[in-house]
Design a protein around this motif. Sequence first.
Motif, mmCIF file in Angstrom:
data_model
loop_
_atom_site.group_PDB
_atom_site.id
_atom_site.type_symbol
_atom_site.label_atom_id
_atom_site.label_comp_id
_atom_site.label_asym_id
_atom_site.label_seq_id
_atom_site.Cartn_x
_atom_site.Cartn_y
_atom_site.Cartn_z
ATOM 1 N N UNK A 11 0.869 -1.174 0.000
ATOM 2 C CA UNK A 11 0.000 0.000 0.000
ATOM 3 C C UNK A 11 0.909 1.227 0.000
ATOM 4 N N UNK A 12 0.576 2.204 -0.827
ATOM 5 C CA UNK A 12 1.478 3.353 -0.958
ATOM 6 C C UNK A 12 1.362 4.270 0.260
ATOM 7 N N UNK A 13 2.401 5.040 0.535
ATOM 8 C CA UNK A 13 2.427 5.836 1.775
ATOM 9 C C UNK A 13 1.303 6.864 1.854
ATOM 10 N N UNK A 14 0.917 7.430 0.726
ATOM 11 C CA UNK A 14 -0.173 8.414 0.787
ATOM 12 C C UNK A 14 -1.457 7.770 1.309
ATOM 13 N N UNK A 15 -1.681 6.524 0.910
ATOM 14 C CA UNK A 15 -2.892 5.831 1.375
ATOM 15 C C UNK A 15 -2.760 5.484 2.855
ATOM 16 N N UNK A 16 -1.602 5.015 3.258
ATOM 17 C CA UNK A 16 -1.405 4.695 4.675
ATOM 18 C C UNK A 16 -1.628 5.933 5.536
ATOM 19 N N UNK A 17 -1.108 7.053 5.082
ATOM 20 C CA UNK A 17 -1.287 8.289 5.842
ATOM 21 C C UNK A 17 -2.765 8.690 5.903
ATOM 22 N N UNK A 18 -3.430 8.541 4.801
ATOM 23 C CA UNK A 18 -4.833 8.954 4.762
ATOM 24 C C UNK A 18 -5.685 8.083 5.676
ATOM 25 N N UNK A 19 -5.352 6.809 5.737
ATOM 26 C CA UNK A 19 -6.090 5.918 6.635
ATOM 27 C C UNK A 19 -5.868 6.332 8.084
ATOM 28 N N UNK A 20 -4.639 6.644 8.413
ATOM 29 C CA UNK A 20 -4.357 7.075 9.783
ATOM 30 C C UNK A 20 -5.114 8.373 10.102
#
Lengths: 333, 333, 333, 333
Positions: A11-20
């Motif tokens: 999963x790309x970092x932008x998605x991980x950040x958005x989930x957080x």
Amino acid sequence: MRFFSDNAAAVCPQVMDAIAAANTLDTAYDGDALSQQLDQRFSELFATRVRVLWVPTGTAANCLALTAMCPPHGGILCHREAHIQVDEGGAPEFYTHGAKLLLLDGEGAKLEAATIDGYCSAIRDDVHQVQPHAISITNASEYGRVYTPDEVAAIGRVATRRKLGLHMDGARFANAVAHLGCSPAEATWKAGVDALSFGFVKNGGMNAEALIFFNSEIAAAAPYRRKRAGLLASKGRFLAAQLLAMLEDDVWLDNARAANAGAAELAAAAGERLMHPVEANELFLRLTAEEAAALREQGFDFYDWGTGAARFVTAWDQSEADIRPLAQAIATL
Amino acid sequence: MRFFSDNAAAVCPQVMDAIAAANTLDTAYDGDALSQQLDQRFSELFATRVRVLWVPTGTAANCLALTAMCPPHGGILCHREAHIQVDEGGAPEFYTHGAKLLLLDGEGAKLEAATIDGYCSAIRDDVHQVQPHAISITNASEYGRVYTPDEVAAIGRVATRRKLGLHMDGARFANAVAHLGCSPAEATWKAGVDALSFGFVKNGGMNAEALIFFNSEIAAAAPYRRKRAGLLASKGRFLAAQLLAMLEDDVWLDNARAANAGAAELAAAAGERLMHPVEANELFLRLTAEEAAALREQGFDFYDWGTGAARFVTAWDQSEADIRPLAQAIATL
Amino acid sequence: MRFFSDNAAAVCPQVMDAIAAANTLDTAYDGDALSQQLDQRFSELFATRVRVLWVPTGTAANCLALTAMCPPHGGILCHREAHIQVDEGGAPEFYTHGAKLLLLDGEGAKLEAATIDGYCSAIRDDVHQVQPHAISITNASEYGRVYTPDEVAAIGRVATRRKLGLHMDGARFANAVAHLGCSPAEATWKAGVDALSFGFVKNGGMNAEALIFFNSEIAAAAPYRRKRAGLLASKGRFLAAQLLAMLEDDVWLDNARAANAGAAELAAAAGERLMHPVEANELFLRLTAEEAAALREQGFDFYDWGTGAARFVTAWDQSEADIRPLAQAIATL
Amino acid sequence: MRFFSDNAAAVCPQVMDAIAAANTLDTAYDGDALSQQLDQRFSELFATRVRVLWVPTGTAANCLALTAMCPPHGGILCHREAHIQVDEGGAPEFYTHGAKLLLLDGEGAKLEAATIDGYCSAIRDDVHQVQPHAISITNASEYGRVYTPDEVAAIGRVATRRKLGLHMDGARFANAVAHLGCSPAEATWKAGVDALSFGFVKNGGMNAEALIFFNSEIAAAAPYRRKRAGLLASKGRFLAAQLLAMLEDDVWLDNARAANAGAAELAAAAGERLMHPVEANELFLRLTAEEAAALREQGFDFYDWGTGAARFVTAWDQSEADIRPLAQAIATL
């Protein structure tokens, strides 16, 4: 050194950040602020008013699209090797309550307008034969081939003339657009597409895909069907967040370009082994069992594709350093 | 100050961490190392061999369970106010291909063994009437009532005698177990339950629920049906990670205890207003429209429940500091 | 001079008499004395204990048989030109709730055991592909070809080994048995058939077909499904009467012999024009558009079969005087 | 001395004659001359343009009507004791692919417009609740009660306002019209009915019912669904003949009048025992077990209706000589 599927990509970092960032108080289901932005944001991307539903899988997106176009007693024209026919465990039949997939041939798992038209002409218009109600094409196709806007438009004209819905399975739509260099609009509704399964999971997302309706009439019942299929996540904000994050700054397009670039490098190395032109992020190579074994011994992971052939898939998270070893290994087989 | 649904609760830190940790290379669908641990880990928790499937929603878990027990031409006995009847948009009928929900009464949205038995006795065994094939009970119930192991066992005996499957909708199973203080085994398979929808999302998860089969025979086709329903996430490791994180160190139980404790504090404040005993994390209060308005003016968010009543739900992430203001506001109405 | 379909044939006098005789007071649905005799009478005919249901159409018989063998998520192996695939308006998908017809090739619309076995071997046993659960063969086939007991038995062995149900669409079963000269038992259950759609309507009946189960386990739910499909006639005695009348004195066999004899006479006249050997009561002839027009001008009614070909069907009610003119006309083309 | 069901009545001579007369060469399915007359003849009867399909059972007629009005995810409002809910083995759920029957109360198994309206008002318009799409009423009702045109029209106005289809299950429509003395038009489309299951079998037919569409739009797919359900008889002329014979010289109405007259005579004898006013051909009487036994001892055959009650049904073929003994026996209990 994984090349067996882009489903296995990170999963790309932008998605991980958005989930957080989405882990704050909000309304349940799709009443949250993020879900409520989807229509607007995708409408901007497609330069027309669209209706968007998040769903957890591409199969779900495909099937909700098809059931919006085809009644239970109808038929859906698709390629004989389409994902909906061979890889979804009968999901289209489940969602549509038994509509029949009508199977056509075409090079590279692509359909041609004339093939569709000819097939329809051969169907008697009586109650004994299942009548076609929709067309489903995959872009990029199951063999990594890309439909040009003109090719889609030709199919769109057949659809319009014969009153068929037109669905595009875009599990790798981003890769197709990255290859074409056209706008998302040109690849879809401007060419007659009524609904698009816009894939994000293979391209850096986690577990959210977007179902895009360009035709508001057929979209009307889709929210009811999504709930009825057990797809309406109670914390929908975590799905919406993924899609929004990938639209921001064209992450979806950058990721797809990266995957395509990796495939292109491999294609250059593969030369005569290529069974299909490489336009997106999939390669199909002629490989003997010994050659396949040799590559696997070097640590490369990929699928056999019948006998004497293999499939390699690149993903957004593979850098040149990941690609080069395989390119060299193929070149030196 | 949100009390309208535990669906709106935050995702707990253990789950967020586990999701982040899962973002490594792995096999697609449910072939990954985390998904492969589920059977083992839940078997330990339930002290018997179970078969476990992750699914994205509780509705999906309920429906996959029901279709494993009831053929399309059969009937499913449930409470008139069961979630599967009133809140799932017809999903049980979709998944079972039209099985009929047979609606029974019972205090607190709980069924009694004798009610079920009597209802079955009144059905003629002929082809004109839909024959029951399964029972579905909700624990904790739609009114926050908890079935004791003995109550479940009485129903289980009816199920066995009449050859009916027994499903437990455990969207708030954790809250029920926290209330009972018994083992998960006692609340389920030891009392005759064949399949359990074990809820995690309302209790600190993000988008993964567990469908537990205690009966391996009826579990056999469930993986096929999960795929066919478009529920098989391609990056399943992110769902498995959530479930495993909540099993670790009994996070699931601690979270439920916290939610129950909040509800108990509110219940003490509500006194005579309570419409049902408070056993889990839901409260149903008699409230006039004026009283409801007064609470809302103070910033409390909750659902009306018909006329003159309201529902409040507490969640794992509400501390005493979150609960006390509402308790006081109710007490001083 | 009708040769377009045996569906257009008259009802034979024995059936007309039996219907008139059935017009007396009796119990509704299938509780009447005639319906209650069916199991016994067909068990005698097949020399084994069978379970029999009358149904109004062959499509209904086929579909009730298939749904007894194949779950909604399964697949049914059949010939690409099988009636269930091309002529039943999607009924198999309706009755089975979306099972997938898996299409195989074979000369004369017949399947070979090896073809079936090879097809199954190529299906991966995973949830992404629809798994086969049943085989359906048509005897006599859609091209009037007859399976020998040995051919059926070879398929039956594949079915047993792979745990697949075996259904025989016998819309023209009588014509097949008349051709083979074997017993009904040899053509069916002794060769591994689990259920037979035994056609009567094309062979002198009015509106009753028999669905025969040789396997009592899969028969158990069929009466419920028959009712659920709206097929349970309230005056079932008029359907049962037809079947019983045609069993009496082997009317079914005599009628089929008459039809086959007519076809044989035409076949002799057709010579090189025959596209398939004539074994039952259907002929497929190479005919130019001019030749077809010439025959029609003489009053013969038949179907074109694509381009340059035509189908002729004989029936029980066509005497030598009816057949000879066509035979002569064909011979003198 | 049969009073247990009009399903057990004889076929009337006009129908028997018409069936015999239909045994001539003709086109298969519904292409024959008789089937082709149906639209015209029923249009004359109803004084408006209607679309008519023959079907073999009333259940099939009801279900084809409902699926023309209600999508799989919708709901159908009907009485809790409606035939479609309690006596059709789940057929409505089968045909509609799982639409939910929404159960209402009403005296004499009749619905009132206000009840329907109130029920709809209580349904939240969101995806969690099944939304109503159609209303089904039975005329004469399951308790032999008849809707006046005004009562139907009131329901029709609710249907129009709420965009719901309106279906009338007229298994005993003839008896209702005979009672009302109105035109078939007034009882149906003039009051807002979209589709009518017009029963013939209980009233002297053999195995053909008429499905009447007053709304051509919803009728469009019905022929496809009829075939897909295995209901398209290959010798349809024998079904069409029955319907035409009963329209000729108002046989349908005369037969119904005869049945109603018998019921009226029994009603007069029953007096205080009547549980419902007798308006058509069904009577529900308070009878102790001893009284029921006494009647049975005298040779009268009827159904118990729960405890302390019994149902008697008269039919077209019962003369005064058949009725009087029962009337006397009841009077002298």
